[in-house]
Scaffold this motif. Structure first.
Motif, short mmCIF file in Angstrom:
data_model
loop_
_atom_site.label_atom_id
_atom_site.label_comp_id
_atom_site.label_asym_id
_atom_site.label_seq_id
_atom_site.Cartn_x
_atom_site.Cartn_y
_atom_site.Cartn_z
N LEU A 1 -1.40 0.72 -5.94
CA LEU A 1 -2.78 1.12 -5.61
C LEU A 1 -3.54 1.51 -6.87
O LEU A 1 -4.75 1.26 -6.98
N ALA A 2 -2.84 2.11 -7.83
CA ALA A 2 -3.49 2.44 -9.10
C ALA A 2 -3.87 1.16 -9.85
O ALA A 2 -4.98 1.06 -10.42
N ALA B 1 0.81 -1.22 0.00
CA ALA B 1 0.00 0.00 0.00
C ALA B 1 0.84 1.27 0.00
O ALA B 1 0.30 2.37 -0.19
N GLU C 1 -8.90 10.74 -3.86
CA GLU C 1 -8.12 9.69 -4.47
C GLU C 1 -7.71 8.64 -3.43
O GLU C 1 -7.86 7.43 -3.65
N PHE D 1 -8.91 -1.28 -1.32
CA PHE D 1 -7.95 -2.08 -0.54
C PHE D 1 -8.68 -2.87 0.54
O PHE D 1 -8.42 -4.07 0.73
N TRP E 1 -8.69 4.62 -2.88
CA TRP E 1 -7.71 3.54 -2.69
C TRP E 1 -8.03 2.72 -1.45
O TRP E 1 -7.96 1.49 -1.47
N LYS E 2 -8.35 3.40 -0.38
CA LYS E 2 -8.64 2.70 0.87
C LYS E 2 -9.86 1.80 0.73
O LYS E 2 -9.91 0.70 1.28
N SER F 1 -6.92 -0.37 -8.11
CA SER F 1 -8.18 0.32 -8.43
C SER F 1 -8.71 -0.12 -9.79
O SER F 1 -9.91 -0.38 -9.95
N LYS G 1 2.22 3.87 -4.93
CA LYS G 1 1.10 4.50 -5.64
C LYS G 1 0.73 3.71 -6.88
O LYS G 1 -0.44 3.57 -7.21
N HIS H 1 0.09 8.78 2.27
CA HIS H 1 -0.60 9.18 1.04
C HIS H 1 -1.53 10.36 1.30
O HIS H 1 -1.62 11.29 0.49
#
Length: 827
Positions: free
Chosen positions: A128-129, A122, A179, A187, A183-184, A132, A125, A171
């Motif tokens: 995480l992208a 995590a 944004e 996740f 992500w959270k 998503s 970036k 982040h």
């Protein structure tokens, strides 16, 4: 690791095949590629083309810094070796604000994504992208997502806990709120998916051990040709699988048919019961597994498996610790046998209700045969020649009606034979031609009176509670024997050839009426000559015979007897009078309750060579002579000397920084006096103080302490097996500063309820926690306790009192690398 990854890849193949079967023709043609594994061109971000025309099966998302060089590299190689097209980002360019077009296309062109969620996933970036985009495709296109929780707690993913809290906080301090919020959300959603949890530390094989034998119950059909095959077809040995694989495998089986009898595997107790009760078995069934604790009694006809001619796996069992529910549930509706299909690889059936295997059954494919607690009288007719080439294991334990074992000559790959508790068994065939046999268990076969004929490489032999009376001279030919169990047998004579077994590690004669046990008798006039001849006398309950009446064996001087022996159990051998020439570094010696034992000695020949074989593994040194009240004073001195010799070896290993072998010693024998020559500092009761001798070495030194206690063990039977011995000691320096230390022994000494301990006993104790660097200490003080833990009853029992105590100090030069001698180790 690789076997786990292979299982994981098989799961991917099935999921991809399932996905392909559901695709519409239009959708398939639009992509222009099959979902079956491709033989070449696995596509990654480093490929020359990033076109969506290339169809990928797997998108791999991972944090390179966490896993690239270990788990992920193994997984990636295995995926590619299987022929799967794998798309992954080798660069992980953190500068990109958005997902690159190549990555977006890679995800869109893949059917399935694997997420290797490591502790720093995590913090990336780009990860995480990717996540998503993957979850968005899951929501809109039904994209398959398989998370691997690599050394992280899935609950930390679900709840943004652990290291992930810090990652998202960083982040939030640098990125847009919405944004990071997105992500959270994705996740946390991943944390709720079913996945593969790999715990901390190195890759652990226990993941394969959780549900033994399940792999044979569920389909692992080959996605390459869509045949109805499985791991059972290719490898009928039992392999376990991870929970996730089990659940998905079961789901695939259920989709085969709504009718249980038309599925390849059956495991649901109600469904199995209905198929058996109404004889609904078909050619589609390849495996049946039944927990018999979940059903009532059921009558079976002899033709119950007649229509299941593709059946490869039968496992009718009770779960462990089931208690009173463990009894016969499946009954034969007539006397005789049951027709079995020739395709059987594994037949495991507790309380087998038939008298034998069917005479029409050809066991050519059989690998495992387990029929414990069965009604077996014989396996098959002795006259029937059987093809047993694939057979690896036979377990017929507690088959009370079994009287004879057939000829097993064709079973050249047989490794395990277990007939424990078969108390009607009166004879055995010769096993000497079974070249692969490693284990033979006959525990409790008390009507067997002859030592079995065995091949050379048998390593484990259990003859406890049998009627066998003699260990013959031929024992020397079982060169690979490591464990021999003869407890509570009728053994009264042991060939001296047993000492020639170079691999023998564990020997148990407890509760035996042994009349003879190997001892080396030395003829002085021959001992002086090179190539001396020794006579082996075997005497435990009568005076030594004239050496001329004993068989003479020529032994080269460098040959070590019992050189690998680590464990010798002789407890409760009430006729035992002599234990002679024992290996000096025997790890565990239990002679408790040998009331006639008078003489004990240890070999003083080739001690350095013996030591080479004695310091592997982590087991400690135990020397148990409790309740051996006939020991003479010479024997007690021999026991004391051997205990001190072992302690000196432990100190030497510590000084040489060897991090293997025993780290403590426990020695126990009857007596009320502490040797003044061995323990120069003594005190009454449980405490003493002593002065530290000034350092006479040129450099630093180490202090080591050996302990001796006198205690009354009369009430030990009221304790549980866990008695704790505690030594608290304080080392005081010249300036008055002091340090306190504590050492503890766990007395796991078989303090069984049937063991009785009478009167005072001497304990000699040592531990590596009694070794300390000398920081100019001038005084040492000690306090000793033996504490109670649990009780046989609720009645209170006082701690065992320490009546006397003694300490011996070793002063060891820390920087000296040579052998320990009076100049480098002061005794």
């Amino acid at each position: 690791m690789m076997l786990l990854i292979i299982l994981f890849i098989f799961l991917l193949l099935f999921l991809l095949q399932k996905y392909e079967n559901k695709r519409s023709p239009a959708k398939e043609s639009s992509h222009g590629a099959s979902l079956l594994p491709q033989s070449d061109n696995p596509y990654s971000l480093t490929s020359s083309s990033s076109s969506c025309q290339v169809k990928h099966q797997v998108f791999l998302s991972f944090r390179g810094e966490d896993t690239r060089l270990n788990f992920t590299s193994h997984l990636l190689k295995a995926l590619k070796d299987t022929g799967l097209n794998v798309f992954f980002d080798e660069e992980k360019l953190e500068k990109g604000e958005q997902l690159s077009p190549a990555l977006s296309q890679g995800i869109a062109a893949s059917n399935l994504s694997i997420l290797v969620l490591s502790k720093d996933y995590a913090s990336s970036k780009s990860c995480l992208a990717e996540l998503s985009a993957i979850m968005d495709r899951k929501h809109t296109q039904g994209h398959i997502v398989l998370p691997i929780f690599y050394h992280v707690d899935p609950s930390h993913v679900r709840n943004i806990g652990g290291s992930f809290t810090t990652s998202f906080e960083e982040h939030e301090s640098k990125r847009l709120v919405d944004e990071v919020k997105g992500w959270k959300a994705v996740f946390a959603e991943v944390g709720k998916l079913k996945g593969w949890h790999i715990g901390g530390g190195k890759f652990d094989s226990r993941f394969l051990m959780k549900k033994a034998e399940e792999i044979a119950s569920f389909p692992y059909r080959d996605a390459l040709d869509n045949r109805r095959s499985s791991f059972l077809d290719k490898n009928p040995q039992c392999i376990s699988m991870h929970d996730m694989l089990e659940r998905m495998g079961k789901d695939i089986v259920r989709q085969e048919s709504r009718v249980p009898g038309m599925r390849s595997r059956l495991w649901n107790s109600n469904e199995v019961k209905q198929v058996l009760r109404h004889n609904k078995g078909t050619e589609w069934i390849e495996g049946i597994k039944l927990d018999m604790s979940q059903i009532d009694k059921l009558q079976l006809c002899s033709s119950i498996f007649k229509n299941m001619f593709n059946l490869k796996y039968i496992h009718f069992y009770f779960p462990p610790f089931i208690g009173k529910q463990r009894n016969k549930k499946l009954h034969a509706d007539q006397v005789g046998d049951v027709s079995l299909p020739d395709e059987l690889r594994l037949l495991c059936w507790e309380y087998y209700p038939f008298r034998s295997l069917s005479s029409s059954f050809d066991p050519k494919n059989l690998v495992v045969l387990k029929l414990p607690y069965g009604d077996m009288e014989q396996l098959w007719n002795e006259d029937n020649h059987q093809d047993l080439i694939n057979l690896r294991k036979i377990v017929l334990s507690n088959c009370k009606n079994l009287r004879k074992i057939p000829n097993l000559l064709g079973a050249v790959n047989l490794e395990i034979l277990c007939f424990n508790g078969c108390n009607s068994l009166v004879e055995l065939p010769g096993f000497s031609d079974l070249a692969s046999l490693k284990t033979l268990q006959l525990h409790g076969c008390y009507n067997l009176t002859k030592f079995p004929e065995l091949p050379n490489d048998v390593s484990f032999l259990d003859l406890a509670e049998t009627g066998i009376e003699e260990v013959p001279d031929s024992i020397e030919h079982i060169a690979g024997l490591e464990t021999l169990l003869l407890a509570k047998s009728k053994i009264n004579n042991v060939s001296c050839n047993i000492s020639k077994l170079e691999c023998l590690r564990y020997l148990d004669f407890s509760h035996c009426l042994v009349a003879e046990f190997p001892e080396i008798l030395r003829r002085p006039e021959l001992e002086r000559a090179e190539g001396a001849t020794y006579a082996f006398s075997l005497s435990l309950d009568f005076p030594l015979p004239d050496w001329r009446k004993v068989p003479v064996v020529h032994v080269p001087p460098k040959i070590l007897k019992f050189k690998s022996l680590e464990y010798l159990k002789m407890d409760h051998c009430e006729s035992l009078k002599l234990l002679s020439e024992l290996p000096p570094y025997l790890r565990y010696l239990d002679a408790h309750g040998c009331k006639s034992l008078e003489k004990v000695s240890f070999t003083d020949r080739n001690q350095d060579q013996y030591e080479l074989y004695s310091f592997y593994g982590k087991d400690e040194f135990f020397m148990i002579f409790s309740d051996c009240f006939s020991l003479n004073q010479v024997s007690i001195k021999n026991i004391e000397a051997n205990a001190m010799q072992k302690i000196e070896s432990l100190v030497k290993k510590w000084r040489c920084k060897y991090d293997y072998g025993p780290k403590s010693l426990f020695c126990c024998f009857p007596g009320s006096e502490i040797s003044a020559s061995k323990f120069e500092y003594q005190g009454m009761n449980s405490s003493l103080k002593l002065k530290i001798t000034p350092n006479e070495f040129s450099g630093s030194r180490v202090l080591s302490f050996a302990i001796c206690l006198v205690v009354d063990l009369t009430h030990c039977h009221k304790y549980n097996t866990d008695l704790r011995g505690i030594c608290e000691y304080q080392l005081t320096a010249f300036d008055g500063c002091y340090e306190k230390f504590e050492c503890e022994w766990g007395y796991k000494l078989d303090f069984e309820l049937h063991r009785k301990y009478m009167g005072d006993h001497v304990l000699i104790l040592f531990s590596d926690k009694l070794i300390k660097k000398d920081d100019d200490y001038v005084e040492a003080s000690f306090e000793f306790y033996i504490k109670k833990c649990y009780y046989k009853s609720d009645a209170e029992v006082d701690d065992i009192k320490v009546k006397k105590c003694g300490v011996h100090v070793y002063y060891v030069a820390e920087n000296y690398k040579g052998p320990i001698n009076p100049y480098t180790m002061q005794m």
